[in-house]
Every structure is written in structure tokens, then in C-alpha cells.
Design a protein around this motif. Structure first.
Motif, PDB file in Angstrom:
ATOM      1  N   VAL A   1      59.277  89.175 -15.035  1.00 27.78           N
ATOM      2  CA  VAL A   1      58.791  88.240 -14.003  1.00 27.78           C
ATOM      3  C   VAL A   1      59.963  87.521 -13.350  1.00 27.78           C
ATOM      4  CG1 VAL A   1      57.448  86.157 -13.633  1.00 27.78           C
ATOM      5  CG2 VAL A   1      56.558  87.959 -15.106  1.00 27.78           C
ATOM      6  N   LEU A   2      60.934  87.033 -14.160  1.00 22.64           N
ATOM      7  CA  LEU A   2      62.095  86.338 -13.593  1.00 22.64           C
ATOM      8  C   LEU A   2      62.918  87.272 -12.715  1.00 22.64           C
ATOM      9  CD1 LEU A   2      63.213  84.249 -16.697  1.00 22.64           C
ATOM     10  CD2 LEU A   2      61.942  83.461 -14.699  1.00 22.64           C
TER      11      LEU A   2
ATOM     12  N   GLU B   1      62.946  88.913  -4.954  1.00 18.74           N
ATOM     13  CA  GLU B   1      62.270  88.417  -3.748  1.00 18.74           C
ATOM     14  C   GLU B   1      63.112  87.371  -3.036  1.00 18.74           C
ATOM     15  OE1 GLU B   1      58.530  87.029  -5.049  1.00 18.74           O
ATOM     16  OE2 GLU B   1      57.705  89.029  -5.512  1.00 18.74           O
ATOM     17  N   ARG B   2      63.796  86.517  -3.800  1.00 20.81           N
ATOM     18  CA  ARG B   2      64.658  85.511  -3.157  1.00 20.81           C
ATOM     19  C   ARG B   2      65.840  86.174  -2.464  1.00 20.81           C
ATOM     20  NH1 ARG B   2      63.825  82.595  -8.009  1.00 20.81           N
ATOM     21  NH2 ARG B   2      65.921  83.191  -8.709  1.00 20.81           N
ATOM     22  N   GLN B   3      66.355  87.261  -3.027  1.00 20.36           N
ATOM     23  CA  GLN B   3      67.449  87.974  -2.379  1.00 20.36           C
ATOM     24  C   GLN B   3      67.001  88.609  -1.060  1.00 20.36           C
ATOM     25  OE1 GLN B   3      70.661  88.144  -3.259  1.00 20.36           O
ATOM     26  NE2 GLN B   3      70.309  86.744  -4.961  1.00 20.36           N
ATOM     27  N   LYS B   4      65.760  89.097  -1.020  1.00 24.74           N
ATOM     28  CA  LYS B   4      65.263  89.709   0.211  1.00 24.74           C
ATOM     29  C   LYS B   4      65.072  88.657   1.283  1.00 24.74           C
ATOM     30  CE  LYS B   4      62.901  93.578  -2.041  1.00 24.74           C
ATOM     31  NZ  LYS B   4      61.592  94.224  -2.291  1.00 24.74           N
TER      32      LYS B   4
ATOM     33  N   ARG C   1      59.828  77.293 -27.162  1.00 27.71           N
ATOM     34  CA  ARG C   1      60.726  77.881 -26.183  1.00 27.71           C
ATOM     35  C   ARG C   1      61.075  76.858 -25.117  1.00 27.71           C
ATOM     36  NH1 ARG C   1      61.744  82.856 -26.063  1.00 27.71           N
ATOM     37  NH2 ARG C   1      62.022  82.896 -23.821  1.00 27.71           N
ATOM     38  N   ARG C   2      62.124  77.170 -24.354  1.00 27.85           N
ATOM     39  CA  ARG C   2      62.559  76.247 -23.307  1.00 27.85           C
ATOM     40  C   ARG C   2      61.523  76.172 -22.197  1.00 27.85           C
ATOM     41  NH1 ARG C   2      68.171  78.779 -21.797  1.00 27.85           N
ATOM     42  NH2 ARG C   2      66.757  80.579 -21.717  1.00 27.85           N
ATOM     43  N   CYS C   3      61.402  75.006 -21.610  1.00 29.07           N
ATOM     44  CA  CYS C   3      60.418  74.824 -20.535  1.00 29.07           C
ATOM     45  C   CYS C   3      60.780  75.633 -19.314  1.00 29.07           C
ATOM     46  CB  CYS C   3      60.333  73.328 -20.161  1.00 29.07           C
ATOM     47  SG  CYS C   3      59.725  72.304 -21.521  1.00 29.07           S
ATOM     48  N   SER C   4      62.082  75.791 -19.050  1.00 28.93           N
ATOM     49  CA  SER C   4      62.484  76.516 -17.845  1.00 28.93           C
ATOM     50  C   SER C   4      62.152  77.984 -17.932  1.00 28.93           C
ATOM     51  CB  SER C   4      63.987  76.342 -17.608  1.00 28.93           C
ATOM     52  OG  SER C   4      64.690  76.846 -18.733  1.00 28.93           O
ATOM     53  N   ALA C   5      62.031  78.519 -19.188  1.00 26.77           N
ATOM     54  CA  ALA C   5      61.747  79.938 -19.319  1.00 26.77           C
ATOM     55  C   ALA C   5      60.281  80.252 -19.153  1.00 26.77           C
ATOM     56  CB  ALA C   5      62.215  80.435 -20.675  1.00 26.77           C
TER      57      ALA C   5
ATOM     58  N   SER D   1      53.828  73.371 -15.634  1.00 23.80           N
ATOM     59  CA  SER D   1      52.822  74.380 -15.287  1.00 23.80           C
ATOM     60  C   SER D   1      53.390  75.760 -15.504  1.00 23.80           C
ATOM     61  CB  SER D   1      52.396  74.219 -13.827  1.00 23.80           C
ATOM     62  OG  SER D   1      53.528  74.368 -12.980  1.00 23.80           O
ATOM     63  N   PRO D   2      52.573  76.740 -15.805  1.00 26.49           N
ATOM     64  CA  PRO D   2      53.085  78.097 -16.055  1.00 26.49           C
ATOM     65  C   PRO D   2      53.725  78.687 -14.816  1.00 26.49           C
ATOM     66  CG  PRO D   2      50.841  77.823 -16.877  1.00 26.49           C
ATOM     67  CD  PRO D   2      51.113  76.642 -16.022  1.00 26.49           C
ATOM     68  N   ALA D   3      54.726  79.503 -15.025  1.00 27.20           N
ATOM     69  CA  ALA D   3      55.394  80.177 -13.922  1.00 27.20           C
ATOM     70  C   ALA D   3      54.475  81.232 -13.361  1.00 27.20           C
ATOM     71  CB  ALA D   3      56.689  80.823 -14.408  1.00 27.20           C
ATOM     72  N   PRO D   4      54.521  81.469 -12.045  1.00 30.99           N
ATOM     73  CA  PRO D   4      53.651  82.483 -11.440  1.00 30.99           C
ATOM     74  C   PRO D   4      53.980  83.851 -12.000  1.00 30.99           C
ATOM     75  CG  PRO D   4      55.354  81.769  -9.901  1.00 30.99           C
ATOM     76  CD  PRO D   4      55.405  80.822 -11.046  1.00 30.99           C
TER      77      PRO D   4
END
Length: 269
Positions: A255-256, A262-265, A210-214, A221-224
């Protein structure tokens, strides 16, 4: 040969179709005591069967002459006029008719039509057609007597009708969730496990990475928010069915989506 003038005139002008018609110039020779003259008269000619009528004009109601085309030959001739041809008879004292057409095409058409107008020609055509028909009937009778199916064709049909004798066909590559699975040989449909020729079981080829960005950031490192269980490959005996694969990929989307909310808030795009 005697002809009834009234019957012949009616036949010349009736509505029966003509085999050929057109203007021709007929040579007329006049013999005088001291000199001989030749001239050409333009006449309208109509061919019906083996009778060649000629009229003074196209609209004339009665013909002024008739030529019975039996025992004659039609041939090109040398004359002062171009595109000339002659109708000659076998009798020594018979009169020859010299005619002149308006062009090369008209002359060839008239010669062909007049050559085929006699009963002698039609008799030859009928004989040839009867010969061809007789040969066709003999050929058809021979085909009916011969066996309809040869032994080779029947053997080939039996071979094709027996499934055990048919050549093996390769199974097409199937798609499972957008990826190819190996289903030829001893593989089980669905891409779970394959049985090799030695009797053992081997796992199918792994899915592309799979893509690294996903699954993580640029550092790898793994995404939180992603657990270690989510990073495992879904291709395992426990996740063969589509619903489990759908749930596995859905965790990443969830998760995404939370990160984006959260970024919108916080006011970050």
C-alpha cells in the motif's frame, strides 16, 4: 700429597670448563731481619673442581701456583685493602691465602664459588639430595597404595551421570521474528500457546504496538487501502508460521509503495 706437575699444568690450561675465573690480588708477606713488609700481586685465578690455579698473566701457558681446597674455610678478613677474604686451613702450621677482589660483587662471587669447591661440601649436597629422593619415593609409594577414587568423588560422578538427579536448567529465551517468546515452563515452542499449571491454555504476551505512521495517519485513522483484516494482530493460531506473518506485513508495504508511485506521477516528491 704428591701431584704430577705436568698433569696438573695440562688440566689447568686444557679446554675443560672452569667453575670460576677472574683477577685477584694475592697478599705476599716478606720477612727480613729488621723489618716485615706486605705487598699485593695481581694474578689471574682459575677454579676447576677443588683446585684453584693462579697464573702470572691471563695468557700464561702454565700456572705459577696451586691451592687444593680441602679441609679449608673461606671467610672475610680484616685487611688494609678493601674487599679482602682469606682461605684458611685447619692445620696449625698451614699457610693462609689472603686475596682481594676488585669489588663487592666479585668478592661475594669468589667466596661462594670457593666455599662450594671442596669434596666435603659436595658430599653434604649428595646426602641431602639422597634424603629428598628417598622421601619422594616413599610419598609416591603411599599414593599408589591409596585408592585412586574416594567414595565421595565416585558418588558425585554417579550423581552427575544420572540425568534424573541433575538440577533443572532454565531454557534460554528464544527469538521469533525479532521478538522474545516465552518457552519456559509448559510453553509450546514457537510461542503459540502455553499450558499453565492448572491445565488451561493461555495466549502468549502480545507483540509491541506498531508505529502509528505505518498503520495510519497522525489523527489515528487507518491509512487508505488497508482493510480491517490487515489491522488485526498477526499473533493468532492462524498466523503462527513465518510465511503468514511475512504476507501480513507485506500488505502494508505494498500500500505504501502504491501511494509513493501515485505521488511521483502527480509530480509531488
Amino acid at each position: 700429597m704428591k701431584l704430577n706437575e705436568r698433569s696438573v699444568a695440562h688440566y689447568a690450561t686444557c679446554d675443560s670448563p672452569a667453575d670460576h675465573a677472574g683477577f685477584l690480588r694475592k697478599r705476599v708477606e716478606r720477612h727480613h731481619v729488621h723489618h716485615h713488609s706486605t705487598s699485593y700481586q695481581r694474578r689471574w685465578f682459575v677454579l676447576k673442581g677443588n683446585l684453584l690455579f693462579y697464573f702470572e698473566e691471563r695468557e700464561s701457558r702454565e700456572p705459577i701456583g696451586l691451592v687444593v681446597l680441602e679441609g679449608c674455610t673461606v671467610e672475610l678478613c680484616e685487611a688494609t685493602e678493601e674487599f679482602a677474604f682469606a682461605i684458611r686451613f685447619d692445620d696449625a702450621g698451614a699457610r693462609a691465602y689472603v686475596l682481594v677482589a676488585d669489588g663487592q660483587a666479585a668478592m661475594e662471587a669468589w667466596v661462594k664459588a670457593l666455599s662450594r669447591a671442596s669434596f666435603d661440601y659436595m658430599r653434604l649436597v649428595v646426602r641431602e639430595l639422597e634424603k629428598q629422593l628417598e622421601e619422594a619415593c616413599k610419598s609416591l609409594a603411599a599414593c599408589r597404595k591409596s585408592p585412586r577414587r574416594s567414595s565421595s568423588s565416585s558418588g558425585r560422578k554417579r550423581h552427575l551421570s544420572n540425568p534424573a538427579l541433575q538440577p533443572p536448567q532454565e531454557k534460554p529465551t528464544t527469538l521469533e521474528n525479532g521478538y522474545s517468546t516465552w518457552s519456559s515452563g509448559g510453553c509450546v515452542a514457537g510461542g503459540a500457546t502455553c499450558i499453565d499449571h492448572d491445565g488451561g491454555q493461555t495466549k502468549p504476551p502480545p507483540l509491541p504496538p506498531r508505529r502509528c505512521s505505518a498503520a495510519g495517519n497522525a489523527t489515528g485513522s487507518p491509512a487508505p487501502g488497508l482493510s480491517s483484516a490487515m489491522l488485526d494482530s498477526p499473533v493468532s493460531p492462524e498466523t503462527i508460521c513465518f510465511s503468514k506473518l511475512h504476507s501480513w506485513y507485506g500488505q502494508e508495504i505494498a500500500v505504501l509503495r502504491r501511494e509513493w508511485q501515485e505521488r511521483q506521477k502527480r509530480g509531488h516528491p
